[in-house]
Design an enzyme around this catalytic site. Structure first.
Site, mmCIF file in Angstrom:
data_model
loop_
_atom_site.group_PDB
_atom_site.id
_atom_site.type_symbol
_atom_site.label_atom_id
_atom_site.label_comp_id
_atom_site.label_asym_id
_atom_site.label_seq_id
_atom_site.Cartn_x
_atom_site.Cartn_y
_atom_site.Cartn_z
ATOM 1 N N THR A 156 -5.686 6.666 -13.041
ATOM 2 C CA THR A 156 -5.420 7.062 -14.167
ATOM 3 C C THR A 156 -6.947 6.171 -15.072
ATOM 4 O O THR A 156 -7.480 5.336 -14.700
ATOM 5 C CB THR A 156 -4.330 5.894 -14.901
ATOM 6 O OG1 THR A 156 -4.151 5.887 -16.292
ATOM 7 C CG2 THR A 156 -4.334 4.498 -14.623
ATOM 8 N N HIS A 173 2.965 -5.208 -2.709
ATOM 9 C CA HIS A 173 2.519 -6.164 -1.827
ATOM 10 C C HIS A 173 3.556 -5.936 -0.797
ATOM 11 O O HIS A 173 3.284 -6.951 0.344
ATOM 12 C CB HIS A 173 2.430 -7.666 -2.709
ATOM 13 C CG HIS A 173 1.585 -8.359 -2.032
ATOM 14 N ND1 HIS A 173 0.976 -8.279 -0.805
ATOM 15 C CD2 HIS A 173 1.172 -9.671 -2.330
ATOM 16 C CE1 HIS A 173 0.246 -9.392 -0.556
ATOM 17 N NE2 HIS A 173 0.268 -10.170 -1.466
#
Length: 407
Positions: free
Chosen positions: A326, A378
């Site tokens: 993006t 994560h």
């Protein structure tokens, strides 16, 4: 002969659609391949054209209704009416209106009857998107006086703001406009997916900075030859796409996704590119970006951007994707923490290029610098892998010849 106009067959991931706008009303002449209605899904707006010349005989569902695959939307009567010249049809309509007016004038006036009022031009506000409608009310602008640059001449929020600025139209005195409108289906889906991403992933963001001088020098020295050869401008995004595709091959976890207790490794890089539209953010996919050249990337991005602006994106253009890029820098963003696009596990954010003081070979110099950020899940991507992935991107962009050599 009557022809049924049906909802296109929707993919399995899209259960239904909402009727956004009818562009014709019963009795209107229609031409073959002329768009009759816009259908809004969670991901894209679909146009439904007429397969024949004729007259729109019947509409089965009003705007706002929910429809499913192959439901009948309308009936078009194919026949002689379709061959009537448009100008003649307009003249005929005008004559009918004049006849109605004369007939009304000869009728006796009923006590306490209120004369019919002609519709004002400001009634066109109802056809505006919510953001543009609010801007028109806030700035005190009659949208019928504004030339639209959107799809099929639609007036956009930007058109209204430019009109207010350039035509000297100020805000209405004392106007404190408010308007409550429901979210569009696409905006509602975007909100849902963003909350899903925040709530279902262990999201963390790492950042780095890139000296963009080498890329800018290459664009300056090779840009004209590139455009002459391929008919397309050499942009920044192709450098990032190629750098990301190369790095994803070296750090496959960044290109993976979570499915329950399983990790799915993708042996290809299908990179989603975030594109802003009037209706919201969409992410068309560059398939097998690892095997694409710079020109192929630029042509694909340009095609998607045009399709997004004109409402021509297809559902299959938006499905899939293993990684997203993006570019908030287009709008001036200096830094951000982008949100992961599920079920992907990472997203790369580009930002504005700004001259900053850096130390190079013991000397302080000014250099065109860009912050880059990687948000990642994560649960499967450790900080070490995320940081090394960003360093890989940085090294390629600061040495763009490495990309040409696949390094």
């Amino acid at each position: 002969m009557s022809t049924e106009i049906k909802v296109p067959v929707l993919p399995e991931s899209v259960s239904d659609a909402t009727i956004a706008t009818w562009h014709k009303k019963p009795g209107d002449a229609v031409s073959r391949d002329e768009n009759l209605v816009d259908l809004e899904t969670d991901k894209v707006v679909l146009e439904v054209p007429s397969p024949v010349d004729g007259v729109l005989k019947e509409i089965k569902f009003d705007s706002g209704a929910t429809v499913t695959s192959e439901q009948v939307l309308a009936i078009v009567e194919a026949g002689a009416a379709a061959s009537i010249d448009k100008a003649d049809a307009k003249d005929s309509g005008a004559k009918k209106e004049e006849a109605k007016k004369q007939e009304a004038d000869t009728r006796p006036v009923q006590p306490k009857a209120e004369a019919a009022k002609p519709a004002s031009k400001s009634a066109d506000k109802a056809d505006l998107p919510p953001g543009a409608r609010f801007t028109a009310a806030k700035e005190g602008i009659d949208p019928s006086q504004v030339e639209g640059t959107g799809r099929r001449g639609a007036v956009t929020k930007e058109d209204l703001l430019n009109y207010a600025k350039n035509a000297g139209v100020g805000k209405a005195s004392g106007n404190r406009a408010e308007e409550r409108v429901p979210m569009t289906r696409m905006r509602s889906r975007i909100a849902e997916r963003l909350m899903q991403s925040k709530n279902s992933t262990a999201m963390l963001t790492s950042s780095n900075e890139v000296n963009m001088k080498a890329v800018m020098d290459m664009r300056k020295s090779q840009g004209e030859a590139f455009k002459n050869a391929y008919g397309i401008k050499l942009g920044f995004m192709s450098f990032f796409v190629k750098a990301a595709a190369n790095a994803l091959q070296r750090y496959p976890l960044v290109n993976a996704s979570v499915d329950g207790n399983d990790i799915i490794y993708h042996g290809y890089s299908d990179i989603s590119i975030a594109v802003s539209t009037d209706k919201g953010l969409v992410t068309p996919v560059l398939r097998n970006a690892e095997s694409m050249g710079f020109a192929e990337v630029e042509q694909a991005i340009d095609g998607y951007a045009k399709a997004a602006r004109e409402g021509g994106l297809k559902l299959e253009d938006l499905q899939g994707g293993t990684f997203t890029i993006t570019n908030g820098g287009t709008f001036g963003s200096l830094f951000s923490t982008p949100i992961i696009n599920p079920p992907q596990s990472a997203i790369l954010g580009m930002h504005a290029i700004k001259e900053r003081a850096i130390v190079e070979n013991g000397q302080v110099i000014a250099a065109p610098m860009m912050y880059i950020a990687l948000s990642y899940d994560h649960r499967i991507i450790d900080g070490k892998d995320a940081v090394l992935f960003l360093v890989d991107i940085k090294n390629q962009l600061e040495n763009p010849h490495r990309m040409l050599l696949g390094m």
